[in-house]
Design an enzyme around this catalytic site. Structure first.
Site, PDB file in Angstrom:
ATOM      1  N   GLY A   9       0.819  -1.212   0.000  1.00  0.00           N
ATOM      2  CA  GLY A   9       0.000   0.000   0.000  1.00  0.00           C
ATOM      3  C   GLY A   9       0.851   1.260   0.000  1.00  0.00           C
ATOM      4  CG  ASN A  10       3.206   2.215   3.186  1.00  0.00           C
ATOM      5  OD1 ASN A  10       2.323   3.035   3.412  1.00  0.00           O
ATOM      6  ND2 ASN A  10       3.555   1.292   4.060  1.00  0.00           N
ATOM      7  CE  LYS A 123      -1.563  -4.250   7.071  1.00  0.00           C
ATOM      8  NZ  LYS A 123      -0.234  -4.718   6.665  1.00  0.00           N
ATOM      9  CE  LYS A 207       1.645  -5.939   0.111  1.00  0.00           C
ATOM     10  NZ  LYS A 207       2.100  -5.498   1.416  1.00  0.00           N
ATOM     11  CE  LYS A 269       6.999  -5.578   2.655  1.00  0.00           C
ATOM     12  NZ  LYS A 269       5.572  -5.610   2.318  1.00  0.00           N
TER      13      LYS A 269
HETATM   14  N1  LIG Z   1      15.791  -5.852   7.143  1.00  0.00           N
HETATM   15  C1  LIG Z   1      15.251  -4.971   6.290  1.00  0.00           C
HETATM   16  N2  LIG Z   1      15.719  -4.907   5.028  1.00  0.00           N
HETATM   17  C2  LIG Z   1      15.200  -4.030   4.161  1.00  0.00           C
HETATM   18  N3  LIG Z   1      14.188  -3.163   4.438  1.00  0.00           N
HETATM   19  C3  LIG Z   1      13.677  -3.180   5.687  1.00  0.00           C
HETATM   20  C4  LIG Z   1      14.195  -4.086   6.665  1.00  0.00           C
HETATM   21  N4  LIG Z   1      13.519  -3.892   7.803  1.00  0.00           N
HETATM   22  C5  LIG Z   1      12.624  -2.916   7.564  1.00  0.00           C
HETATM   23  N5  LIG Z   1      12.704  -2.473   6.291  1.00  0.00           N
HETATM   24  C6  LIG Z   1      11.835  -1.384   5.766  1.00  0.00           C
HETATM   25  O1  LIG Z   1      10.536  -1.950   5.639  1.00  0.00           O
HETATM   26  C7  LIG Z   1       9.939  -1.468   4.429  1.00  0.00           C
HETATM   27  C8  LIG Z   1       8.839  -2.450   3.978  1.00  0.00           C
HETATM   28  O2  LIG Z   1       7.752  -2.354   4.866  1.00  0.00           O
HETATM   29  P1  LIG Z   1       6.428  -1.527   4.479  1.00  0.00           P
HETATM   30  O3  LIG Z   1       6.792  -0.221   3.800  1.00  0.00           O
HETATM   31  O4  LIG Z   1       5.589  -1.474   5.688  1.00  0.00           O
HETATM   32  O5  LIG Z   1       5.779  -2.512   3.453  1.00  0.00           O
HETATM   33  P2  LIG Z   1       4.847  -2.319   2.162  1.00  0.00           P
HETATM   34  O6  LIG Z   1       5.802  -2.117   1.011  1.00  0.00           O
HETATM   35  O7  LIG Z   1       4.133  -3.620   2.057  1.00  0.00           O
HETATM   36  O8  LIG Z   1       3.940  -1.147   2.373  1.00  0.00           O
HETATM   37  C9  LIG Z   1      11.102  -1.344   3.475  1.00  0.00           C
HETATM   38  O9  LIG Z   1      10.839  -0.478   2.392  1.00  0.00           O
HETATM   39  C10 LIG Z   1      12.209  -0.813   4.399  1.00  0.00           C
HETATM   40  O10 LIG Z   1      12.117   0.596   4.479  1.00  0.00           O
HETATM   41  N1  LIG Z   2      -3.562  -4.751   3.850  1.00  0.00           N
HETATM   42  C1  LIG Z   2      -2.217  -4.451   3.794  1.00  0.00           C
HETATM   43  O1  LIG Z   2      -1.362  -5.282   4.052  1.00  0.00           O
HETATM   44  O2  LIG Z   2      -1.915  -3.150   3.434  1.00  0.00           O
HETATM   45  P1  LIG Z   2      -0.467  -2.472   3.358  1.00  0.00           P
HETATM   46  O3  LIG Z   2       0.318  -3.182   2.305  1.00  0.00           O
HETATM   47  O4  LIG Z   2      -0.757  -1.055   2.971  1.00  0.00           O
HETATM   48  O5  LIG Z   2       0.150  -2.574   4.724  1.00  0.00           O
END
Ligand SMILES: Nc1ncnc2c1ncn2[C@@H]1O[C@H](COP(=O)(O)OP(=O)(O)O)[C@@H](O)[C@H]1O
Ligand SMILES: NC(=O)OP(=O)(O)O
Length: 321
Positions: A9-10, A123, A207, A269
């Site tokens: 989502g980000n 979440k 997700k 992830k």
């Molecule tokens: N060990 C790690 N290696 C790489 N990135 C990490 C790590 N731990 C945390 N991150 C951060 O977490 C982010 C992914 O989480 P998030 O932005 O919440 O997920 P999403 O992409 O699903 O929205 C990465 O872009 C990075 O900034």
């Molecule tokens: N539902 C969910 O996982 O959303 P984000 O990717 O935005 O955290």
């Protein structure tokens, strides 16, 4: 190959953006181009996506308009995000190649109504706040709030574990016809069985976990988890940071226990990638949207592999490459 690609989502609304429609359309253009390149190589592609910023925005809109329009429950808001983000992605695909068949499926996902997650919200949804503002909203509005991976504070809601994706047969049938499928948006609409009824419940499923569940059910060969970084790192954010090209399932488990992959960001992830490899014997890779095609070819990203494939490997390229 059959590939499930999960988009965070980000990545749809980036840090610092207001989340306007043109911003979001520009953000997903690269993803649409990469997915269509994979399809042109003969792969079947399913796209799943997050909705944290979007469902949080709908919760805020619900509260703003409650004098004039009845607020909707969280499961209905998740269905709305599946519609809006599905349409967003469909528009991006059409802008690249209008001839490609696309199907956006509203997807319900079975969870356990007694899941502990309903008593322990984790979440993150909606905008980021500083700690004082988050505390104020918690006190005045009754929100649960928590820090989000060092990026600020956010509202948090329950995140039940996905048990089964309902309607996954439709996904497989559409893929076999050459359609690009967009489904499991926002981790799916959480539903639980109560008596003889299947009813919506108040939570937001992760997700990545939902995508793993789908990938196993439709017998996918590869699970791709797209996020903000090209590769997963050890000692992330420190001067000792090392990008990983390959990680064994055992090392993934150790990293999760040691806190290398935090609960609110990389943790789900890594956990989902490792579970997919263990459950299906398939392969999983974590990477960024600009590396999608190279990663599927095996040339980029962090691959999670069975222990039998040999030890974990640190990437040779510098972090800034
Ligand atoms: N060990 C790690 N290696 C790489 N990135 C990490 C790590 N731990 C945390 N991150 C951060 O977490 C982010 C992914 O989480 P998030 O932005 O919440 O997920 P999403 O992409 O699903 O929205 C990465 O872009 C990075 O900034
Ligand atoms: N539902 C969910 O996982 O959303 P984000 O990717 O935005 O955290």
């Amino acid at each position: 190959m059959r590939i499930v690609v999960a988009v965070g989502g980000n990545a749809l609304i980036k840090a610092g953006q207001a989340g306007t429609w043109p911003e979001q359309l520009a953000n997903v253009r690269e993803i649409a181009e990469a997915v269509l390149a994979l399809r042109a190589q003969g792969h079947e592609v399913v796209l799943t996506h997050g909705n944290g910023p979007h469902v949080g925005a709908l919760l805020l809109q619900n509260a703003l308009g409650e004098q004039e329009a009845a607020p909707l429950p969280l499961d209905a808001l998740i269905a709305m995000t599946q519609g809006q983000i599905g349409y967003l992605l469909e528009s991006a695909f059409a802008a690249v190649d209008p001839s490609v068949p696309i199907a956006v499926l509203l997807t319900r996902v079975l969870v356990d109504a007694q899941d502990d997650a309903f008593r322990n919200p984790t979440k993150p949804v909606g905008p980021f706040y500083d700690e004082d503002e988050a505390d104020r909203r918690a006190a005045e509005l009754g929100w649960d709030v928590a820090p989000d991976a060092g990026r600020g504070w956010r509202r948090v809601v329950p995140s039940p574990f996905p048990i089964k994706v309902l309607g996954q047969d439709n996904v497989a049938a559409l893929l076999e016809r050459g359609t690009v499928v967009i489904c499991c948006g926002g981790g799916g609409i959480p539903v639980a069985i109560t008596g003889s009824q299947v009813t919506g419940v108040a939570g937001v499923i992760d997700k990545d976990r939902c995508s793993e569940c789908l990938a196993v059910e439709i017998d996918a060969d590869v699970l791709v988890l797209l996020t903000g970084v090209r590769r997963v790192s050890l000692d992330f954010g420190t001067r000792w940071e090392r990008e990983l090209a390959r990680l064994t399932v055992s090392d993934a488990g150790r990293g999760l226990s040691d806190g290398d992959f935090p609960v609110g960001s990389m943790g789900p992830k890594m956990e989902s990638a490792a579970r997919f490899v263990e459950e299906s014997g398939g392969r999983a890779v974590i990477t960024s949207a600009d590396r999608l095609v190279a990663a599927v070819a095996g040339d980029d990203g962090t691959w999670v592999v069975p222990d039998a494939h040999g030890p974990s490997v640190v990437a040779k390229t510098a972090v800034t490459a």
